[in-house]
Enzyme design. Sequence first.
Site, PDB file in Angstrom:
ATOM      1  N   GLU A  83     -22.195  40.524   9.839  1.00  0.00           N
ATOM      2  CA  GLU A  83     -23.370  41.689   9.924  1.00  0.00           C
ATOM      3  C   GLU A  83     -23.354  42.323   8.519  1.00  0.00           C
ATOM      4  OE1 GLU A  83     -24.023  44.441  13.435  1.00  0.00           O
ATOM      5  OE2 GLU A  83     -21.864  44.211  13.361  1.00  0.00           O
TER       6      GLU A  83
ATOM      7  N   GLU B  91     -18.297  39.149  22.070  1.00  0.00           N
ATOM      8  CA  GLU B  91     -19.201  39.000  20.978  1.00  0.00           C
ATOM      9  C   GLU B  91     -18.475  38.731  19.525  1.00  0.00           C
ATOM     10  OE1 GLU B  91     -22.011  42.110  20.492  1.00  0.00           O
ATOM     11  OE2 GLU B  91     -21.957  42.325  18.305  1.00  0.00           O
TER      12      GLU B  91
ATOM     13  N   ASN C  57     -16.601  40.981  12.764  1.00  0.00           N
ATOM     14  CA  ASN C  57     -16.020  42.135  13.840  1.00  0.00           C
ATOM     15  C   ASN C  57     -16.156  41.174  15.294  1.00  0.00           C
ATOM     16  OD1 ASN C  57     -15.113  44.160  15.543  1.00  0.00           O
ATOM     17  ND2 ASN C  57     -17.120  45.298  15.606  1.00  0.00           N
TER      18      ASN C  57
ATOM     19  N   GLN D 196     -19.692  42.481   6.971  1.00  0.00           N
ATOM     20  CA  GLN D 196     -19.039  42.992   7.970  1.00  0.00           C
ATOM     21  C   GLN D 196     -18.627  41.724   9.054  1.00  0.00           C
ATOM     22  OE1 GLN D 196     -18.750  47.099   9.764  1.00  0.00           O
ATOM     23  NE2 GLN D 196     -19.264  45.998  11.534  1.00  0.00           N
TER      24      GLN D 196
END
Length: 262
Positions: free
Chosen positions: A141, A137, A153, A151
């Site tokens: 976000e 992934e 990630n 954010q």
Amino acid sequence: MDIGPFFTAIFLQTNESPARHRLDQVFLTKIQIGNLVNYSVIGTDREIEMADPTLHHETHPIKQIAIDYTPEACTHCPVSNSITLTYDHRGGARWRSTTRFLYGTFSSLIQCPQGNTSGLNFNIYLSSLEGDKSQDEIDFEFLGKDKTIVQTNYFTTGTGNREQIHDLGFDCSDGFHEYVIKWSPNSIEWLIDGKVVRKEERKDGVTFPEKPMFLYASIWDASCIDEGRWSGTYVGCDEPYVCLYKDIHVPLGTAVECSSES
């Protein structure tokens, strides 16, 4: 004669050096004449990137999407290349591309919901399969408690914990801004309005996203995460909350043929 305009992928174990073991993606093209189907090997992911690095960055407007839940809270207009997600008494919604992609550039203009969005998470991200505990992934976000940050990630085989928070320098609900993920076999870049805000490079002996992934976006109540410390606690005083996406582009040249269940 049908010459399939897509790539599929199989995985072969290769050993480049004693310190590095990884799976190479081998691209195939399909040629069908009547009932006879032949597959020809084009090359591995790194061979293709070296031969034609533009393959990963040529993008096209997204034409079709699938809606995973609450379809009445998601609208898609292929003509204007726009999508809306709404959070209200029905809950949220999530859309995704109808195919996975193995590397490339993914982009969208996004205007996040207005009002008090505490508790909500709205996003755009890549995932090999949402809900799979071994997913790869790559995320953007937005955390509803503070619309001046985002954010980033990424996950490999279900493991994340690589979060970084970025100051936007604006309120993400005030207007449209461009968010881009550039993903190649050896690097990931996150860009906002043309500026690279984060770059990660593959390192020997460290896992890196390499599974074909869908493009996803959703809006949902994340109040339960870390007892509300992550995105805040949902208030809901300004329902409905609408997240707008437009000019969504995906790298059709790296689409792979596989089902959403695999």
